[in-house]
Design a protein around this motif. Sequence first.
Motif, PDB file in Angstrom:
ATOM      1  N   TRP A  42       9.225   2.541   5.810  1.00 10.70           N
ATOM      2  CA  TRP A  42       9.341   2.839   4.381  1.00 10.70           C
ATOM      3  C   TRP A  42       9.618   4.317   4.147  1.00 10.70           C
ATOM      4  O   TRP A  42      10.423   4.686   3.295  1.00 10.70           O
ATOM      5  CB  TRP A  42       8.092   2.407   3.612  1.00 10.70           C
ATOM      6  CG  TRP A  42       8.169   0.980   3.194  1.00 10.70           C
ATOM      7  CD1 TRP A  42       7.429  -0.053   3.660  1.00 10.70           C
ATOM      8  CD2 TRP A  42       9.066   0.422   2.229  1.00 10.70           C
ATOM      9  NE1 TRP A  42       7.804  -1.225   3.048  1.00 10.70           N
ATOM     10  CE2 TRP A  42       8.809  -0.962   2.171  1.00 10.70           C
ATOM     11  CE3 TRP A  42      10.063   0.948   1.418  1.00 10.70           C
ATOM     12  CZ2 TRP A  42       9.508  -1.815   1.318  1.00 10.70           C
ATOM     13  CZ3 TRP A  42      10.763   0.090   0.577  1.00 10.70           C
ATOM     14  CH2 TRP A  42      10.480  -1.267   0.538  1.00 10.70           C
ATOM     15  N   SER A  43       8.958   5.167   4.907  1.00 13.00           N
ATOM     16  CA  SER A  43       9.192   6.606   4.757  1.00 13.00           C
ATOM     17  C   SER A  43      10.645   6.935   5.072  1.00 13.00           C
ATOM     18  O   SER A  43      11.323   7.646   4.318  1.00 13.00           O
ATOM     19  CB  SER A  43       8.265   7.383   5.689  1.00 13.00           C
ATOM     20  OG  SER A  43       8.535   8.758   5.606  1.00 13.00           O
ATOM     21  N   PHE A  44      11.150   6.408   6.180  1.00  9.14           N
ATOM     22  CA  PHE A  44      12.539   6.643   6.569  1.00  9.14           C
ATOM     23  C   PHE A  44      13.491   6.086   5.513  1.00  9.14           C
ATOM     24  O   PHE A  44      14.444   6.753   5.106  1.00  9.14           O
ATOM     25  CB  PHE A  44      12.825   6.010   7.936  1.00  9.14           C
ATOM     26  CG  PHE A  44      14.269   6.118   8.334  1.00  9.14           C
ATOM     27  CD1 PHE A  44      14.754   7.284   8.886  1.00  9.14           C
ATOM     28  CD2 PHE A  44      15.138   5.056   8.113  1.00  9.14           C
ATOM     29  CE1 PHE A  44      16.097   7.395   9.237  1.00  9.14           C
ATOM     30  CE2 PHE A  44      16.481   5.153   8.460  1.00  9.14           C
ATOM     31  CZ  PHE A  44      16.957   6.326   9.025  1.00  9.14           C
ATOM     32  N   LEU A  45      13.240   4.860   5.075  1.00 12.04           N
ATOM     33  CA  LEU A  45      14.128   4.215   4.111  1.00 12.04           C
ATOM     34  C   LEU A  45      14.193   4.995   2.793  1.00 12.04           C
ATOM     35  O   LEU A  45      15.282   5.221   2.251  1.00 12.04           O
ATOM     36  CB  LEU A  45      13.687   2.776   3.846  1.00 12.04           C
ATOM     37  CG  LEU A  45      14.570   1.985   2.882  1.00 12.04           C
ATOM     38  CD1 LEU A  45      15.965   1.797   3.461  1.00 12.04           C
ATOM     39  CD2 LEU A  45      13.946   0.641   2.574  1.00 12.04           C
TER      40      LEU A  45
ATOM     41  N   THR B  94       5.889  11.870   0.533  1.00  8.13           N
ATOM     42  CA  THR B  94       6.131  10.887   1.587  1.00  8.13           C
ATOM     43  C   THR B  94       5.487  11.317   2.895  1.00  8.13           C
ATOM     44  O   THR B  94       4.947  10.477   3.620  1.00  8.13           O
ATOM     45  CB  THR B  94       7.644  10.646   1.799  1.00  8.13           C
ATOM     46  OG1 THR B  94       8.276  11.883   2.056  1.00  8.13           O
ATOM     47  CG2 THR B  94       8.268   9.995   0.601  1.00  8.13           C
ATOM     48  N   ASP B  95       5.513  12.609   3.193  1.00  8.94           N
ATOM     49  CA  ASP B  95       4.865  13.105   4.413  1.00  8.94           C
ATOM     50  C   ASP B  95       3.364  12.876   4.366  1.00  8.94           C
ATOM     51  O   ASP B  95       2.749  12.450   5.348  1.00  8.94           O
ATOM     52  CB  ASP B  95       5.146  14.590   4.609  1.00  8.94           C
ATOM     53  CG  ASP B  95       6.623  14.903   4.739  1.00  8.94           C
ATOM     54  OD1 ASP B  95       7.353  14.048   5.275  1.00  8.94           O
ATOM     55  OD2 ASP B  95       7.037  15.978   4.296  1.00  8.94           O
ATOM     56  N   LEU B  96       2.769  13.177   3.218  1.00 10.82           N
ATOM     57  CA  LEU B  96       1.326  12.982   3.044  1.00 10.82           C
ATOM     58  C   LEU B  96       0.950  11.516   3.214  1.00 10.82           C
ATOM     59  O   LEU B  96      -0.014  11.177   3.910  1.00 10.82           O
ATOM     60  CB  LEU B  96       0.904  13.484   1.653  1.00 10.82           C
ATOM     61  CG  LEU B  96      -0.554  13.362   1.280  1.00 10.82           C
ATOM     62  CD1 LEU B  96      -1.400  14.263   2.156  1.00 10.82           C
ATOM     63  CD2 LEU B  96      -0.740  13.724  -0.190  1.00 10.82           C
ATOM     64  N   LEU B  97       1.731  10.638   2.593  1.00  7.94           N
ATOM     65  CA  LEU B  97       1.466   9.204   2.724  1.00  7.94           C
ATOM     66  C   LEU B  97       1.556   8.730   4.161  1.00  7.94           C
ATOM     67  O   LEU B  97       0.706   7.978   4.637  1.00  7.94           O
ATOM     68  CB  LEU B  97       2.475   8.413   1.891  1.00  7.94           C
ATOM     69  CG  LEU B  97       2.105   8.175   0.451  1.00  7.94           C
ATOM     70  CD1 LEU B  97       3.270   7.505  -0.260  1.00  7.94           C
ATOM     71  CD2 LEU B  97       0.885   7.336   0.334  1.00  7.94           C
ATOM     72  N   VAL B  98       2.582   9.158   4.851  1.00  7.77           N
ATOM     73  CA  VAL B  98       2.767   8.732   6.234  1.00  7.77           C
ATOM     74  C   VAL B  98       1.575   9.161   7.083  1.00  7.77           C
ATOM     75  O   VAL B  98       1.029   8.361   7.844  1.00  7.77           O
ATOM     76  CB  VAL B  98       4.097   9.273   6.805  1.00  7.77           C
ATOM     77  CG1 VAL B  98       4.164   9.096   8.310  1.00  7.77           C
ATOM     78  CG2 VAL B  98       5.270   8.574   6.139  1.00  7.77           C
ATOM     79  N   VAL B  99       1.155  10.382   6.938  1.00  2.02           N
ATOM     80  CA  VAL B  99       0.033  10.879   7.749  1.00  2.02           C
ATOM     81  C   VAL B  99      -1.241  10.096   7.458  1.00  2.02           C
ATOM     82  O   VAL B  99      -1.929   9.632   8.379  1.00  2.02           O
ATOM     83  CB  VAL B  99      -0.181  12.391   7.505  1.00  2.02           C
ATOM     84  CG1 VAL B  99      -1.482  12.866   8.113  1.00  2.02           C
ATOM     85  CG2 VAL B  99       0.989  13.179   8.063  1.00  2.02           C
TER      86      VAL B  99
ATOM     87  N   MET C  27       0.825  -1.207   0.000  1.00  2.00           N
ATOM     88  CA  MET C  27       0.000   0.000   0.000  1.00  2.00           C
ATOM     89  C   MET C  27       0.861   1.260   0.000  1.00  2.00           C
ATOM     90  O   MET C  27       0.593   2.203  -0.743  1.00  2.00           O
ATOM     91  CB  MET C  27      -0.945   0.009   1.212  1.00  2.00           C
ATOM     92  CG  MET C  27      -2.068  -1.002   1.109  1.00  2.00           C
ATOM     93  SD  MET C  27      -3.059  -0.814  -0.404  1.00  2.00           S
ATOM     94  CE  MET C  27      -3.762   0.803  -0.162  1.00  2.00           C
ATOM     95  N   TYR C  28       1.893   1.279   0.816  1.00  2.00           N
ATOM     96  CA  TYR C  28       2.754   2.459   0.874  1.00  2.00           C
ATOM     97  C   TYR C  28       3.416   2.709  -0.474  1.00  2.00           C
ATOM     98  O   TYR C  28       3.348   3.811  -1.022  1.00  2.00           O
ATOM     99  CB  TYR C  28       3.823   2.316   1.959  1.00  2.00           C
ATOM    100  CG  TYR C  28       4.666   3.565   2.087  1.00  2.00           C
ATOM    101  CD1 TYR C  28       4.294   4.578   2.950  1.00  2.00           C
ATOM    102  CD2 TYR C  28       5.811   3.739   1.310  1.00  2.00           C
ATOM    103  CE1 TYR C  28       5.050   5.735   3.044  1.00  2.00           C
ATOM    104  CE2 TYR C  28       6.566   4.883   1.400  1.00  2.00           C
ATOM    105  CZ  TYR C  28       6.180   5.882   2.274  1.00  2.00           C
ATOM    106  OH  TYR C  28       6.924   7.030   2.340  1.00  2.00           O
ATOM    107  N   LEU C  29       4.070   1.701  -1.022  1.00  2.00           N
ATOM    108  CA  LEU C  29       4.784   1.877  -2.284  1.00  2.00           C
ATOM    109  C   LEU C  29       3.835   2.141  -3.447  1.00  2.00           C
ATOM    110  O   LEU C  29       4.121   2.953  -4.319  1.00  2.00           O
ATOM    111  CB  LEU C  29       5.678   0.666  -2.559  1.00  2.00           C
ATOM    112  CG  LEU C  29       6.828   0.486  -1.560  1.00  2.00           C
ATOM    113  CD1 LEU C  29       7.557  -0.823  -1.817  1.00  2.00           C
ATOM    114  CD2 LEU C  29       7.783   1.663  -1.605  1.00  2.00           C
ATOM    115  N   GLY C  30       2.686   1.470  -3.459  1.00  2.87           N
ATOM    116  CA  GLY C  30       1.704   1.711  -4.509  1.00  2.87           C
ATOM    117  C   GLY C  30       1.181   3.137  -4.477  1.00  2.87           C
ATOM    118  O   GLY C  30       1.118   3.824  -5.507  1.00  2.87           O
TER     119      GLY C  30
END
Length: 177
Positions: A82-85, A46-51, A24-27
């Motif tokens: 994933w965000s950090f990586l 990436t910030d938007l996805l994480v939130v 889901m994150y990568l997609g």
Amino acid sequence: MLDWSQILEPNTHPLEILVRGSSMYLGLFVLLRVILKRESGTTGVTDLLVVVLIADAAQNGMAGQYQSISDGLLLVAVIIGWSFLLNWVAVHWRWAERLVRPRPLPLVRDGVLLRRNMRHELITEAELRAQLREQGIAHLEDVHEVRMEADGQFSVIPCEQAKDQHRPRNPRSKQRV
């Protein structure tokens, strides 16, 4: 009486959570990076996805849809991981930085619209002119350069500011004190 084992013990295999969270994150990252670059505003993709994903994962863990808190916490850890990586890889490898953080895209150069770039990002001339008016610029001729930054915002360099940047420096101003 509370069944602590049901609340705290994971009931979903950790590998399944890892695969689902990663997919889901990568997609979503690819979709947002490719399709909605300028829709993200001042928040990076990436910030938007994480939130968004953490809010959903935490909600599931709190509401009991996972049946255990540890399942929700593991999914949140996968998302943050994933965000950090991706950010770490972008800092350490230039090729990855281009994938994770797009370069600024020129939209106007020396008062001339770069229509191919505008079409690529689905930006109309009316939208661009509105952005210029927000910056206090009424005419394209007054613009040295407009770029769409990685976060979707427009940066504008007026002609007079560009002249100041390219003005030769006075060699006497470099004297040591």
